[in-house]
Design a protein around this motif. Structure first.
Motif, mmCIF file in Angstrom:
data_model
loop_
_atom_site.group_PDB
_atom_site.id
_atom_site.type_symbol
_atom_site.label_atom_id
_atom_site.label_comp_id
_atom_site.label_asym_id
_atom_site.label_seq_id
_atom_site.Cartn_x
_atom_site.Cartn_y
_atom_site.Cartn_z
ATOM 1 N N ASP A 1 -10.271 0.279 -2.273
ATOM 2 C CA ASP A 1 -9.384 1.427 -2.081
ATOM 3 C C ASP A 1 -8.553 1.147 -0.824
ATOM 4 O O ASP A 1 -8.939 1.482 0.295
ATOM 5 N N ARG A 2 -7.422 0.501 -1.019
ATOM 6 C CA ARG A 2 -6.586 0.097 0.117
ATOM 7 C C ARG A 2 -6.079 1.286 0.934
ATOM 8 O O ARG A 2 -6.018 1.228 2.159
ATOM 9 N N ARG A 3 -5.707 2.348 0.248
ATOM 10 C CA ARG A 3 -5.171 3.519 0.949
ATOM 11 C C ARG A 3 -6.209 4.101 1.920
ATOM 12 O O ARG A 3 -5.902 4.414 3.070
ATOM 13 N N LYS A 4 -7.458 4.244 1.440
ATOM 14 C CA LYS A 4 -8.512 4.769 2.299
ATOM 15 C C LYS A 4 -8.806 3.798 3.437
ATOM 16 O O LYS A 4 -8.988 4.208 4.591
ATOM 17 N N PHE B 1 2.065 5.197 -0.454
ATOM 18 C CA PHE B 1 1.802 6.638 -0.365
ATOM 19 C C PHE B 1 3.086 7.327 -0.807
ATOM 20 O O PHE B 1 4.095 7.297 -0.099
ATOM 21 N N ASN C 1 5.737 12.580 2.517
ATOM 22 C CA ASN C 1 5.702 12.759 1.066
ATOM 23 C C ASN C 1 6.232 14.129 0.656
ATOM 24 O O ASN C 1 6.938 14.245 -0.354
ATOM 25 N N TRP D 1 -6.406 -4.975 3.016
ATOM 26 C CA TRP D 1 -5.729 -5.352 1.773
ATOM 27 C C TRP D 1 -6.710 -5.829 0.699
ATOM 28 O O TRP D 1 -6.395 -5.802 -0.479
ATOM 29 N N GLU E 1 6.023 2.753 1.529
ATOM 30 C CA GLU E 1 5.404 1.556 0.958
ATOM 31 C C GLU E 1 5.132 0.586 2.098
ATOM 32 O O GLU E 1 6.047 -0.017 2.660
ATOM 33 N N TYR E 2 3.844 0.451 2.429
ATOM 34 C CA TYR E 2 3.453 -0.357 3.582
ATOM 35 C C TYR E 2 3.406 -1.853 3.264
ATOM 36 O O TYR E 2 2.928 -2.271 2.206
ATOM 37 N N THR F 1 -6.124 4.005 6.087
ATOM 38 C CA THR F 1 -6.284 5.244 6.854
ATOM 39 C C THR F 1 -7.460 5.132 7.815
ATOM 40 O O THR F 1 -7.366 5.516 8.988
ATOM 41 N N HIS G 1 1.452 7.331 10.328
ATOM 42 C CA HIS G 1 0.492 7.512 9.238
ATOM 43 C C HIS G 1 -0.195 8.876 9.301
ATOM 44 O O HIS G 1 -0.562 9.428 8.257
ATOM 45 N N ILE H 1 0.882 -1.171 0.000
ATOM 46 C CA ILE H 1 0.000 0.000 0.000
ATOM 47 C C ILE H 1 0.913 1.213 0.000
ATOM 48 O O ILE H 1 1.645 1.446 0.969
#
Length: 274
Positions: free
Chosen positions: A198-201, A135, A166, A194, A173-174, A204, A159, A133
């Motif tokens: 939407d893995r990023r959302k 960012f 960034n 996973w 990279e998680y 979070t 996080h 995942i």
């Protein structure tokens, strides 16, 4: 079991979590997780060589140990054996084993970490981007792999500042490391993350304590958990550079940037013979 053999087994258990430590709910209790985890494969060595004697010496103590590397050690007459993200030194005749850091007095540096870092680098390089995942800024100056857990306080703290990392040119990279083990609610939540569209959302939301819908799919969580053990993870977040160097635990954005710049400077100095 004799006291001496028990002591040596304890040493190897400490050096290789993947072989010795048992999570509260092991992968064997979860068929899906077991299928996702790669089978252990032992390193091959030519018969009669110092490497072969070192391999046999380690496996005679614990046949379940997964050896990641055997190479010439900085210490004459010994082989360096990497297991569980740590270095062991076995004499070329297979008779003696040393554990601990090896310090070069003249160069004033710990020479143990070079072999360990190279093994980490190779293992992490084999993880595809699709299993992470990510960012990242548009043109990252640095990229680090971060083993994370959704329940870990310092993982959440890292996080919360993801945008700041960034902004400093650091791509995060998680990789998944459910600290409570495979098959636990912590693990199931990370599987849901996973498996989210939407893995990023989802990550979070999980780190912020918001509900993540339960999902199942083919996923890398169990295999990444095992990978964390192989690279020597002792706590989350574990931050590792592209060259396999482990950062000292959680670092705020400015501190991580400084550490990465220093690692670059150290690498340049070594390359120039300084």
């Amino acid at each position: 079991m004799s006291p001496k053999r028990s002591l040596l087994l304890s040493i190897l258990c400490a050096a290789s979590l993947s072989a010795c430590a048992q999570s509260p709910s092991s992968a064997a209790e979860d068929p899906a997780a077991d299928a996702a985890a790669p089978a252990a494969a032992q390193i091959e060595t030519a018969p009669g060589t110092p490497e072969d004697r070192a391999r046999k010496a380690i496996l005679s103590i614990n046949p379940d140990i997964r050896i990641d590397s055997i190479a010439a050690a900085p210490l004459e007459g010994f082989r360096e054996v990497i297991v569980g993200g740590q270095a062991l030194y076995v004499s070329d005749d297979g008779k003696y084993l040393l554990q601990g850091s090896l310090f070069d007095i003249e160069a004033k540096k710990d020479v143990t970490q070079a072999g360990v870092a190279e093994v980490r680098r190779k293992l992490l390089a084999a993880v595809p981007a699709s299993d992470r995942i990510v960012f990242a800024p548009a043109n990252p100056k640095y990229t680090v792999s971060v083993f994370t857990d959704v329940e870990c306080g310092y993982c959440r703290k890292l996080h919360q500042d993801i945008a700041e990392y960034n902004k400093r040119g650091i791509a995060i990279e998680y990789l998944a490391f459910p600290r409570m083990g495979v098959g636990t609610p912590d693990y199931e939540l990370m599987v849901s993350v996973w498996c989210s569209p939407d893995r990023r959302k989802a990550l979070t939301d999980a780190k912020d304590g918001r509900r993540v819908p339960s999902r199942k799919c083919e996923n890398p969580v169990a295999s990444q958990y095992q990978l964390g053990q192989r690279v020597g993870l002792t706590g989350t977040p574990m931050i590792v550079t592209e060259s396999g160097v482990q950062m000292p635990g959680y670092l705020p954005p400015d501190a991580l940037l400084s550490a990465l710049e220093q690692a670059d400077a150290d690498a340049a100095a070594r390359a120039s013979g300084g």
